[in-house]
Write an enzyme that holds these catalytic residues in place. Sequence first.
Site, mmCIF file in Angstrom:
data_model
loop_
_atom_site.group_PDB
_atom_site.id
_atom_site.type_symbol
_atom_site.label_atom_id
_atom_site.label_comp_id
_atom_site.label_asym_id
_atom_site.label_seq_id
_atom_site.Cartn_x
_atom_site.Cartn_y
_atom_site.Cartn_z
ATOM 1 N N PHE A 32 0.321 0.079 -3.994
ATOM 2 C CA PHE A 32 0.286 -0.769 -2.864
ATOM 3 C C PHE A 32 0.056 0.311 -1.725
ATOM 4 O O PHE A 32 -0.068 0.126 -0.907
ATOM 5 C CB PHE A 32 1.371 -1.626 -2.808
ATOM 6 C CG PHE A 32 1.543 -2.995 -3.612
ATOM 7 C CD1 PHE A 32 0.426 -2.744 -4.424
ATOM 8 C CD2 PHE A 32 2.033 -3.308 -3.653
ATOM 9 C CE1 PHE A 32 0.152 -3.721 -5.265
ATOM 10 C CE2 PHE A 32 2.044 -4.447 -4.700
ATOM 11 C CZ PHE A 32 1.313 -4.827 -5.134
ATOM 12 N N TYR A 33 1.548 1.511 -1.871
ATOM 13 C CA TYR A 33 1.281 1.809 -1.041
ATOM 14 C C TYR A 33 0.280 3.036 -0.321
ATOM 15 O O TYR A 33 0.123 3.277 0.508
ATOM 16 C CB TYR A 33 2.615 3.383 -1.157
ATOM 17 C CG TYR A 33 3.141 4.072 0.017
ATOM 18 C CD1 TYR A 33 3.444 4.705 1.472
ATOM 19 C CD2 TYR A 33 2.436 5.665 -0.328
ATOM 20 C CE1 TYR A 33 3.683 5.808 1.787
ATOM 21 C CE2 TYR A 33 2.574 7.164 0.901
ATOM 22 C CZ TYR A 33 2.847 6.453 1.996
ATOM 23 O OH TYR A 33 3.474 7.763 2.699
ATOM 24 N N CYS A 34 -0.267 3.799 -1.505
ATOM 25 C CA CYS A 34 -1.768 4.591 -1.022
ATOM 26 C C CYS A 34 -2.872 3.686 -0.283
ATOM 27 O O CYS A 34 -3.346 3.740 0.219
ATOM 28 C CB CYS A 34 -2.154 5.071 -2.221
ATOM 29 S SG CYS A 34 -1.375 6.096 -3.029
#
Length: 275
Positions: A145-147
């Site tokens: 999700f961060y990437c």
Amino acid sequence: MASSKIFLVTGISSGLGHAFAAGALAAGHSVFGTVRRAEDAQAFEALAPGRAHALVLDVTDYAAIPAAVARAGAVDVLVNNAGYGHEGVLEESSIDDLQRQFAANVFGPVAMMKAVLPGMRARRRGHIVNVTSMGGFITMPGISFYCGSKFALEGISESLGKEVAGLGIRVTSLAPGQFRTDWAGRSMDRTPRSIPDYDAVMDPIRAARQAKSGNQPGDPAKAAQALLELVEAADPPTRLFLGEDALALVERKLDAMRAEIATWDALSRSTAFSA
């Protein structure tokens, strides 16, 4: 020193945001910095009375952003730094986790950009620096999700840069590697583990990331100096990676991409209409 500028930096209460704001103040610039708590506002303004101005603002409160930006006046440099990391296997993480990640890391920065752009257009100058991550180009398991959020901000930044290049406005993605901040510590949102099939990939990664927190190789003060050099450049880059670790991982991915493209070249070219 180059002429004094007005910086607007989001998320200045800790980490890279605090380093960016402190570095700009030390260089003689004025800084409007966003914080989410009144006590953080007082501490920041005490750093440089008259030049350090705190704005109590959560960047996910999109409706509050235009009034906050108006207080900053003629912003020369917007540094979209506010955001956080989410760690969790995709299958174990919720859609709510994803929405919160994008709200802070993508939608908030976009709202900030939309708020400063009219003034920058009118003055025909300005520099927008979006703090992304090496995770906006490389990927690692457990932070999908961060990437995804950083890939999105990188794409938006690059496209916006082409839209505003003729208006005297520059846009740069500033992509740090591992810096000695709380990103992997108290600032990270971690989804609890629940599916044993992912233990082999996820457990060592989570343990290593927690162990490394506070011992990362990157120096936030040096990142701040790099930012100051970046915003003085006559022809700033579209993307600037920070840290030897970021450069090494990016080069490794580029090599792998070139090899994969070559391997599948014939199939890629097979889709055209026959002559």
